[in-house]
Design a protein around this motif. Structure first.
Motif: not given
Length: 247
Positions: A100-110, A130-136, A166-176
């Motif tokens: 919950k803390s990380v998603v407030r400032y991170a643009d990408v979680v690698q 407000e915007r999707p979080l990029d995930v690696l 990868a499927a769990a990330v791709a299926e989540a509207p809030a993640l990219r």
């Protein structure tokens, strides 16, 4: 020596190291027959103060990496308050209670390496961003579960299997789903590690064509990473100097 002199010395030190790292990236890209613009520098500023991040921003650095939420959250806030608009990458092992803390400032979680973590990020990002979080997806090169990272191949535990994450990330509207990240394991030649990562990245792109990012390579091995297709290199000591001990 006054405080302004100290700041000037640090600015000059960082300007010199930034120029050297940029030259290394450009030379590595040229040797690989790639445009220098293909590779993005992520300055890993863990243990260093917000003042250093602001110096790097003034030098043209646009991406910074952190690996401990307790350090990164206040630092990101301080940098933002100073007017610097940077792209923050969380690159360390992420516990679900820090999501919950990380998603407030991170643009990408690698460093996403489990289905549970992907789902926790999706839930928090959906409520707090407000915007999707990029995930690696962090990939285990050597398959050692103790070291973390998603596993590939038959028989992998579904919780940490690359295709399931990868499927769990791709299926989540809030993640990219952005692509993959890895660290060359100790004892491996960097070329062998990054060649293996390139194969995994190609397989992921076949299933998810937009997942083009390959985060690989650090201060000691960025050239090998660029040779095998890295799009992001995570550079700490070559930019910022010998790291003080972690608190």
């Amino acid at each position: 020596m006054g405080m302004d002199d100290d700041r000037g010395d640090r600015r000059a030190e960082l300007a010199g190291s930034h120029a050297r790292v940029t030259a290394r990236i450009e030379a590595a890209c040229a040797a690989a027959g790639r445009p220098a613009a293909d590779v993005r520098l992520v300055a890993v500023t863990k243990t260093y103060p917000a003042a250093d991040v602001l110096h790097l921003a003034a030098l043209g650095v646009t991406d910074v990496g952190e690996n401990r939420d307790q350090d990164a959250a206040p630092k990101a806030a301080e940098v933002r308050a100073a007017g610097a608009d940077l792209r923050w990458h969380f690159v360390g092992q992420l516990q679900r209670n820090k999501v919950k803390s990380v998603v407030r400032y991170a643009d990408v979680v690698q460093s996403v390496d489990s289905v549970r973590l992907a789902r926790a990020l999706a839930d928090a990002a959906g409520r707090l961003r407000e915007r999707p979080l990029d995930v690696l997806v962090q990939v285990s090169i050597d398959g050692d579960p103790a070291r973390g990272g998603a596993l590939t191949g038959p028989g992998a535990d579904p919780e940490v299997a690359l295709d399931r994450i990868a499927a769990a990330v791709a299926e989540a509207p809030a993640l990219r789903l952005g692509g993959v990240m890895a660290v060359a394991p100790v004892g491996w030649q960097p070329e062998a590690a990054f060649e293996r990562l390139a194969e995994v990245a190609a397989g992921l792109r076949a299933a998810y064509p937009a997942a083009t990012a390959v985060s690989a390579g650090m201060s000691a091995d960025l050239e090998a990473a660029v040779r095998y297709g890295a799009t992001h290199v995570r550079i700490g000591s070559a930019l910022l100097g010998k790291r003080p001990g972690l608190r």
